[in-house]
Design an enzyme around this catalytic site. Sequence first.
Site, PDB file in Angstrom:
ATOM      1  N   ASP A 164      -1.166   5.433  -5.545  1.00  0.00           N
ATOM      2  CA  ASP A 164      -1.592   6.686  -4.924  1.00  0.00           C
ATOM      3  C   ASP A 164      -1.268   7.814  -5.888  1.00  0.00           C
ATOM      4  OD1 ASP A 164      -2.565   8.445  -2.986  1.00  0.00           O
ATOM      5  OD2 ASP A 164      -0.627   8.638  -1.987  1.00  0.00           O
ATOM      6  N   CYS A 196      -6.066   4.577  -2.336  1.00  0.00           N
ATOM      7  CA  CYS A 196      -6.605   5.187  -1.112  1.00  0.00           C
ATOM      8  C   CYS A 196      -7.552   6.347  -1.400  1.00  0.00           C
ATOM      9  CB  CYS A 196      -5.477   5.632  -0.199  1.00  0.00           C
ATOM     10  SG  CYS A 196      -4.476   6.963  -0.878  1.00  0.00           S
TER      11      CYS A 196
END
Length: 323
Positions: free
Chosen positions: A236, A276
């Site tokens: 991330d 993500c």
Amino acid sequence: MNKAAALTPDTLPAPVMAGRDFLSNLDMSPAELRAVLDTAHSMKRGEWRGVKPLAGLSIALVFEKASLRTRTTFDVGMYQLGGHAITLSNTEIGLGTRERVSDVARNLERWVDAVMGRVYLQQTLNELAQHATIPVINGLSDMLHPAQLLADYQTIEDEFGTDLRGRRVVYIGDGNNLANSHIHMAILTGAQVTIVTPVGYEPNAGVLMDAVKHGTDITLTHDLSAIAGADVLYTDVWISMGQEAEADIRRRAFRGYQVTPEMLDTLAPHGIFLHCLPAHYGEETVPEATEHPKSRVFDQAENRLHAQKALMYHVMGAMTPRW
């Protein structure tokens, strides 16, 4: 996962989280998680096409933070299930400034059937849930990102099947809301989760204690060699919204933790890469990694739609329309 016959209103599964809040993945039992993911897979296969189980229902989508995937997938998902979504920015609401969070909750519960919040603080969601009689769904907070993890684990199951016990999921980077929610999913699924972070950027201590209480072993390390042989590598951004003032410090701390194609080559032969999104290319990863044959990043983004539709159905599917 074999294709089954198309569903009808009379053959839908029973909602397993009817009327409940979803603030954390641990708000589900393992059996409830299984039901939600099975529904997400079924929706992705097209077996719910034309079924409108949320007709007459509405959800308020409350955003303090900008969004592409969360806004689009909750909105489109609610439409596809026959319901209506209304998007409310913080400019319109002013959570905690223009209006008390408790007052916002007491207003929304009079008009809509559920609330999804993408907010800065977990406490804001907790307060909405405390004061609203309708379900509150966590679309992201500083502490957790549970709706994202539903899509992530749907993607992992697309690749490896539904029994994830012993599968090595390695998260690299900031010990943030994603890392915290990965720990919760390890508790629910039996996946072997390893968190690889620089010193001082480990996951939340309370979340780590959740793992201890459930008897789940989580590996914490600063050693990048822990990535080798992983089934899933996940990263991330290093600098989340609201952390811009720390940007230079964080870039120095995370130097060397960038996911590259060379790093993906050290995964298991069947290993996959997840992110993500949005990606800050040149920091936590590079375009050559998200476009690598082992990348499932855009399948993962697609699964936000299916997983969140499944979540909304299982939370709202037993409700009677007010109108």
